[in-house]
Design a protein around this motif. Structure first.
Motif, PDB file in Angstrom:
ATOM      1  N   ALA A   1       0.845  -1.196   0.000  1.00 26.72           N
ATOM      2  CA  ALA A   1       0.000   0.000   0.000  1.00 26.72           C
ATOM      3  C   ALA A   1       0.878   1.243   0.000  1.00 26.72           C
ATOM      4  CB  ALA A   1      -0.919  -0.011   1.214  1.00 26.72           C
ATOM      5  N   ASP A   2       0.269   2.401  -0.233  1.00 26.98           N
ATOM      6  CA  ASP A   2       1.035   3.631  -0.411  1.00 26.98           C
ATOM      7  C   ASP A   2       0.515   4.743   0.489  1.00 26.98           C
ATOM      8  OD1 ASP A   2       2.831   5.447  -1.384  1.00 26.98           O
ATOM      9  OD2 ASP A   2       2.043   5.513  -3.422  1.00 26.98           O
ATOM     10  N   PRO A   3       0.570   4.574   1.842  1.00 27.90           N
ATOM     11  CA  PRO A   3      -0.003   5.592   2.734  1.00 27.90           C
ATOM     12  C   PRO A   3       0.714   6.929   2.686  1.00 27.90           C
ATOM     13  CG  PRO A   3       1.158   3.905   3.986  1.00 27.90           C
ATOM     14  CD  PRO A   3       1.079   3.414   2.579  1.00 27.90           C
ATOM     15  N   SER A   4       2.019   6.954   2.395  1.00 26.19           N
ATOM     16  CA  SER A   4       2.737   8.230   2.382  1.00 26.19           C
ATOM     17  C   SER A   4       2.266   9.114   1.233  1.00 26.19           C
ATOM     18  CB  SER A   4       4.249   8.000   2.290  1.00 26.19           C
ATOM     19  OG  SER A   4       4.588   7.310   1.100  1.00 26.19           O
ATOM     20  N   THR A   5       2.076   8.532   0.055  1.00 31.69           N
ATOM     21  CA  THR A   5       1.561   9.317  -1.077  1.00 31.69           C
ATOM     22  C   THR A   5       0.143   9.787  -0.801  1.00 31.69           C
ATOM     23  OG1 THR A   5       2.944   8.162  -2.691  1.00 31.69           O
ATOM     24  CG2 THR A   5       0.979   9.257  -3.533  1.00 31.69           C
ATOM     25  N   LEU A   6      -0.663   8.927  -0.209  1.00 33.26           N
ATOM     26  CA  LEU A   6      -2.039   9.307   0.105  1.00 33.26           C
ATOM     27  C   LEU A   6      -2.087  10.408   1.152  1.00 33.26           C
ATOM     28  CD1 LEU A   6      -3.467   5.712   0.056  1.00 33.26           C
ATOM     29  CD2 LEU A   6      -4.149   7.560  -1.481  1.00 33.26           C
TER      30      LEU A   6
ATOM     31  N   PHE B   1     -10.163  -2.454   0.650  1.00 30.55           N
ATOM     32  CA  PHE B   1     -10.629  -2.727   2.012  1.00 30.55           C
ATOM     33  C   PHE B   1     -11.471  -4.001   2.041  1.00 30.55           C
ATOM     34  CE2 PHE B   1     -10.599   2.102   2.021  1.00 30.55           C
ATOM     35  CZ  PHE B   1      -9.341   2.186   2.597  1.00 30.55           C
ATOM     36  N   ALA B   2     -11.037  -4.963   2.841  1.00 32.73           N
ATOM     37  CA  ALA B   2     -11.761  -6.230   2.957  1.00 32.73           C
ATOM     38  C   ALA B   2     -12.796  -6.198   4.064  1.00 32.73           C
ATOM     39  CB  ALA B   2     -10.778  -7.375   3.211  1.00 32.73           C
ATOM     40  N   ASP B   3     -12.520  -5.399   5.108  1.00 32.85           N
ATOM     41  CA  ASP B   3     -13.405  -5.350   6.269  1.00 32.85           C
ATOM     42  C   ASP B   3     -13.137  -4.047   7.018  1.00 32.85           C
ATOM     43  OD1 ASP B   3     -10.968  -5.806   7.668  1.00 32.85           O
ATOM     44  OD2 ASP B   3     -11.317  -7.971   7.590  1.00 32.85           O
ATOM     45  N   PHE B   4     -13.877  -3.831   8.100  1.00 35.08           N
ATOM     46  CA  PHE B   4     -13.735  -2.584   8.839  1.00 35.08           C
ATOM     47  C   PHE B   4     -12.367  -2.446   9.503  1.00 35.08           C
ATOM     48  CE2 PHE B   4     -14.376  -0.023  12.744  1.00 35.08           C
ATOM     49  CZ  PHE B   4     -14.665   1.199  12.135  1.00 35.08           C
ATOM     50  N   PRO B   5     -11.820  -3.485  10.163  1.00 30.23           N
ATOM     51  CA  PRO B   5     -10.497  -3.323  10.784  1.00 30.23           C
ATOM     52  C   PRO B   5      -9.395  -2.960   9.783  1.00 30.23           C
ATOM     53  CG  PRO B   5     -11.602  -5.218  11.723  1.00 30.23           C
ATOM     54  CD  PRO B   5     -12.430  -4.780  10.560  1.00 30.23           C
ATOM     55  N   SER B   6      -9.417  -3.562   8.600  1.00 36.37           N
ATOM     56  CA  SER B   6      -8.386  -3.231   7.606  1.00 36.37           C
ATOM     57  C   SER B   6      -8.530  -1.796   7.122  1.00 36.37           C
ATOM     58  CB  SER B   6      -8.443  -4.204   6.430  1.00 36.37           C
ATOM     59  OG  SER B   6      -9.631  -4.057   5.686  1.00 36.37           O
ATOM     60  N   MET B   7      -9.769  -1.340   6.967  1.00 36.92           N
ATOM     61  CA  MET B   7      -9.997   0.052   6.594  1.00 36.92           C
ATOM     62  C   MET B   7      -9.479   0.992   7.669  1.00 36.92           C
ATOM     63  SD  MET B   7     -13.370   2.300   6.779  1.00 36.92           S
ATOM     64  CE  MET B   7     -12.721   2.829   8.363  1.00 36.92           C
ATOM     65  N   LEU B   8      -9.817   0.692   8.915  1.00 36.43           N
ATOM     66  CA  LEU B   8      -9.431   1.558  10.022  1.00 36.43           C
ATOM     67  C   LEU B   8      -7.910   1.636  10.144  1.00 36.43           C
ATOM     68  CD1 LEU B   8     -10.999   3.202  12.127  1.00 36.43           C
ATOM     69  CD2 LEU B   8     -10.756   1.273  13.700  1.00 36.43           C
ATOM     70  N   ALA B   9      -7.225   0.510  10.000  1.00 40.11           N
ATOM     71  CA  ALA B   9      -5.763   0.505  10.097  1.00 40.11           C
ATOM     72  C   ALA B   9      -5.138   1.321   8.983  1.00 40.11           C
ATOM     73  CB  ALA B   9      -5.251  -0.936  10.054  1.00 40.11           C
ATOM     74  N   HIS B  10      -5.664   1.193   7.772  1.00 33.46           N
ATOM     75  CA  HIS B  10      -5.116   1.918   6.632  1.00 33.46           C
ATOM     76  C   HIS B  10      -5.319   3.426   6.792  1.00 33.46           C
ATOM     77  CE1 HIS B  10      -3.602   1.691   2.465  1.00 33.46           C
ATOM     78  NE2 HIS B  10      -4.299   2.787   2.275  1.00 33.46           N
ATOM     79  N   LEU B  11      -6.525   3.832   7.167  1.00 30.54           N
ATOM     80  CA  LEU B  11      -6.795   5.261   7.323  1.00 30.54           C
ATOM     81  C   LEU B  11      -6.030   5.841   8.510  1.00 30.54           C
ATOM     82  CD1 LEU B  11     -10.571   5.738   6.476  1.00 30.54           C
ATOM     83  CD2 LEU B  11      -8.594   5.570   4.978  1.00 30.54           C
ATOM     84  N   SER B  12      -5.775   5.029   9.531  1.00 35.20           N
ATOM     85  CA  SER B  12      -4.991   5.499  10.678  1.00 35.20           C
ATOM     86  C   SER B  12      -3.553   5.793  10.272  1.00 35.20           C
ATOM     87  CB  SER B  12      -5.024   4.469  11.807  1.00 35.20           C
ATOM     88  OG  SER B  12      -6.331   4.325  12.313  1.00 35.20           O
ATOM     89  N   ARG B  13      -2.992   4.958   9.390  1.00 39.85           N
ATOM     90  CA  ARG B  13      -1.629   5.209   8.913  1.00 39.85           C
ATOM     91  C   ARG B  13      -1.556   6.493   8.104  1.00 39.85           C
ATOM     92  NH1 ARG B  13      -1.753  -0.488   8.205  1.00 39.85           N
ATOM     93  NH2 ARG B  13      -2.277  -0.283   5.986  1.00 39.85           N
ATOM     94  N   ILE B  14      -2.587   6.759   7.322  1.00 40.23           N
ATOM     95  CA  ILE B  14      -2.616   8.011   6.561  1.00 40.23           C
ATOM     96  C   ILE B  14      -2.752   9.201   7.503  1.00 40.23           C
ATOM     97  CG2 ILE B  14      -3.888   9.344   4.839  1.00 40.23           C
ATOM     98  CD1 ILE B  14      -4.754   6.646   3.618  1.00 40.23           C
ATOM     99  N   ALA B  15      -3.679   9.101   8.463  1.00 42.45           N
ATOM    100  CA  ALA B  15      -3.918  10.204   9.397  1.00 42.45           C
ATOM    101  C   ALA B  15      -2.675  10.538  10.208  1.00 42.45           C
ATOM    102  CB  ALA B  15      -5.078   9.860  10.322  1.00 42.45           C
ATOM    103  N   ALA B  16      -1.881   9.515  10.547  1.00 38.75           N
ATOM    104  CA  ALA B  16      -0.682   9.743  11.348  1.00 38.75           C
ATOM    105  C   ALA B  16       0.349  10.591  10.607  1.00 38.75           C
ATOM    106  CB  ALA B  16      -0.058   8.409  11.742  1.00 38.75           C
ATOM    107  N   ALA B  17       0.257  10.624   9.284  1.00 39.66           N
ATOM    108  CA  ALA B  17       1.232  11.367   8.486  1.00 39.66           C
ATOM    109  C   ALA B  17       0.715  12.732   8.031  1.00 39.66           C
ATOM    110  CB  ALA B  17       1.635  10.538   7.266  1.00 39.66           C
ATOM    111  N   THR B  18      -0.496  13.112   8.451  1.00 38.30           N
ATOM    112  CA  THR B  18      -1.057  14.401   8.059  1.00 38.30           C
ATOM    113  C   THR B  18      -1.130  15.334   9.250  1.00 38.30           C
ATOM    114  OG1 THR B  18      -3.335  13.700   8.461  1.00 38.30           O
ATOM    115  CG2 THR B  18      -2.454  13.316   6.250  1.00 38.30           C
ATOM    116  N   GLY B  19      -1.216  16.628   8.963  1.00 39.65           N
ATOM    117  CA  GLY B  19      -1.400  17.609  10.021  1.00 39.65           C
ATOM    118  C   GLY B  19      -2.877  17.869  10.252  1.00 39.65           C
TER     119      GLY B  19
END
Length: 258
Positions: A67-72, A101-119
């Protein structure tokens, strides 16, 4: 009807999607921007359409690769208020993100990684649950309850729904649909064959008050007009924008006419 531009991401590049044949996608060559780097391409697409949202497919994640959370995250920051120079008090921009996204936990983990890199200032990330990736139907309800306003993408190939056998019947029933639903016809994406209005109309007829969004096949303003007449809330478009077959005035005219 709104035009929603599409950014397909793979291996650090914006790529051209053709018929869902992801193994053969190549970095985009666009009339809008002299690069395939995601941020300039994204800004050019949004500027060309004055759109309220950008659809982003993280193809690495969808293909169960990296996945590419830094670009996102960079996209989310860069597109926080892309129309502020025209509308100073514009609402936060939306990124409609399909990352397999396969399920809610995978979605939440992915969006959390993106949020951690944003202001503090960033575009709103709206999760798109594609039927081809979804393993758990309750993911939509859980995402809704958590305030994410999820979008369901009913993915088709050969006019057949792509979904796990145990979910396919439930996904065909409007009772399982959230308030926004994408009708994705992968055969038509980048194929220069026109939109699959038959599949779109079949789903739209069942939708009730939901907003139904088409995807794939728009070549020119006549296709755009036909899509608008079908009752589409919006349509996802990429190739016609990159090739210059749709101009800014075409995209904004479609929105103003409905």
């Amino acid at each position: 009807m709104q035009v929603i531009p599409v950014l397909d991401l793979l291996d650090g590049h914006a790529v051209r999607a053709i018929r869902g044949d992801r193994a053969n996608y190549r970095p985009i060559q666009s009339s809008l921007c002299a690069t395939s780097e995601p941020l300039p391409i994204a800004r050019a697409l949004v500027a060309a359409t004055a759109a309220p949202a950008l659809y982003v497919a993280d193809l690495g994640a969808i293909m169960s690769r990296e996945a590419d959370p830094s670009t996102l995250a960079a996209l989310a920051v860069s597109l926080a208020h892309p129309h502020a120079h025209v509308e100073p008090h514009s609402r936060p921009f939306e990124i409609w993100l399909d990352a397999g996204f396969a399920d809610f936990p995978s979605m939440l983990a992915h969006l959390s990684r993106i949020a951690a890199a944003t202001g503090s200032a960033h575009a709103r990330i709206v999760p798109v649950f594609g039927s081809e990736s979804l393993h758990s139907l309750d993911a939509l309800q859980k995402a809704e309850a958590a305030g994410y306003a999820p979008i369901l993408s009913l993915d088709h190939r050969g006019r057949q729904l792509i979904a796990a056998p145990e979910l396919a019947q439930a996904l065909r029933a409007p009772a399982s649909w959230p308030s926004r639903v994408i009708v994705m016809t992968l055969d038509q994406v980048g194929a220069d064959d026109g939109p699959d209005l038959d599949t779109f109309n079949l789903i739209h007829a069942q939708a009730g008050q939901r907003s139904i969004i088409g995807a794939g096949g728009i070549r020119h303003c006549d296709d755009l007009d036909a899509a608008a007449r079908s009752g589409a809330y919006a349509w996802l478009i990429a190739s016609a924008l990159h090739d210059g077959r749709l101009r800014t005035t075409d995209a904004t005219r479609s929105d103003a006419a409905t």
